[in-house]
Design a protein around this motif. Structure first.
Motif, mmCIF file in Angstrom:
data_model
loop_
_atom_site.group_PDB
_atom_site.id
_atom_site.type_symbol
_atom_site.label_atom_id
_atom_site.label_comp_id
_atom_site.label_asym_id
_atom_site.label_seq_id
_atom_site.Cartn_x
_atom_site.Cartn_y
_atom_site.Cartn_z
ATOM 1 N N ASN A 64 0.806 -1.226 0.000
ATOM 2 C CA ASN A 64 0.000 0.000 0.000
ATOM 3 C C ASN A 64 0.837 1.273 0.000
ATOM 4 O O ASN A 64 0.306 2.357 0.239
ATOM 5 N N ASN A 66 1.922 3.030 -2.319
ATOM 6 C CA ASN A 66 1.443 4.035 -3.272
ATOM 7 C C ASN A 66 0.282 4.856 -2.698
ATOM 8 O O ASN A 66 -0.054 5.915 -3.228
ATOM 9 N N LYS A 67 -0.301 4.426 -1.592
ATOM 10 C CA LYS A 67 -1.388 5.162 -0.955
ATOM 11 C C LYS A 67 -0.888 6.167 0.077
ATOM 12 O O LYS A 67 -1.664 6.968 0.585
ATOM 13 N N GLU A 69 0.371 9.422 1.275
ATOM 14 C CA GLU A 69 0.186 10.731 0.627
ATOM 15 C C GLU A 69 1.210 11.781 1.041
ATOM 16 O O GLU A 69 1.082 12.944 0.651
#
Length: 186
Positions: A64, A66-67, A69
Motif C-alpha cells: 500500500n 502508493n497510498k 500521501e
C-alpha cells in the motif's frame, strides 16, 4: 561535504520501494522494524506472535505504499498500519472481550513512578485483560481519542472510557503492590 536532506532521502526511498526495489524495501524495513516490533509487542504479549504480526503488517505497508500521501510522517503511517494489524489479529483470535459497562469514573492518573524499569511497566500492562490493555494502549500510548478508539474497535465511546478507567485502576493497584514489595512492607 554533501548534505542529504532526510525528507528527500525518505521520499526517494519510498518511490524506489513502490517500484518494487528490494534494497529500498529492505532499508525501510531495517529502519523501522525495531520500533514497529515494540508497537506490536504492546498489543501482543508473545514476542514471536508480535513479530509475525509485524511482518504481516510490513507486507501491507509495501503493498500500500502508493497510498501514502506524504501528508504526515511516514513512521506514523506505518505505525497506524501496525496497530490496525494487531487489532485485526486479536479479533481473529477472539482474545478481546469488552464489557458493555458504560459507568466509568474520570480520574487523574499520575505517571508511573520512574523507579520501575521498562520491563516492569510492560509486565504490568501485559497483565491487564486484553480489552483493557488494547484501550489503554490506544489511548495512553498511541494518543487516540475515545471516539476514534470506539470506531476502530466497534464499541461505543462509553465502553472505551470504561475500559480505560478499569485499566488505570488495575495498574494503580499493581503499582501500589510493587511499591510495597520494593519497600519490604509486603
Amino acid at each position: 561535504m554533501k548534505i542529504i536532506h532526510l525528507h528527500q532521502e525518505e521520499t526517494k526511498l519510498i518511490k524506489l520501494a513502490i517500484e518494487n526495489n528490494r534494497q529500498a524495501q529492505q532499508q525501510i524495513y531495517s529502519r523501522f522494524s525495531s520500533k514497529m516490533l515494540s508497537v506490536c509487542r504492546q498489543y501482543i504479549k508473545d514476542i514471536q506472535l508480535a513479530e509475525d504480526v509485524m511482518i504481516t503488517a510490513f507486507m501491507k505497508v509495501f503493498t500500500n505504499l502508493n497510498k501514502f500521501e506524504h501528508k504526515g510522517s511516514f513512521e506514523g503511517w506505518i505505525r497506524r498500519i501496525m496497530v490496525n494489524e494487531c487489532i485485526s489479529y486479536l479479533r481473529v483470535q477472539k482474545k478481546v472481550k469488552f464489557t458493555e459497562d458504560e459507568i466509568y469514573v474520570e480520574e487523574s492518573f499520575n505517571a508511573i513512578d520512574s523507579q520501575f524499569s521498562i520491563d516492569q511497566i510492560q509486565f504490568l500492562i501485559d497483565a491487564l485483560p486484553d480489552g483493557y490493555k488494547m484501550v489503554f494502549n490506544l489511548y495512553a500510548i498511541e494518543g487516540y481519542k475515545h471516539n476514534e478508539i470506539a470506531k476502530m474497535l466497534g464499541i461505543n465511546e462509553g465502553t472505551s472510557k470504561s475500559q480505560l478507567s478499569h485499566a488505570r485502576k488495575m495498574l494503580q493497584t499493581q503499582i501500589t503492590i510493587l511499591k510495597k514489595q520494593d519497600n519490604g512492607t509486603e
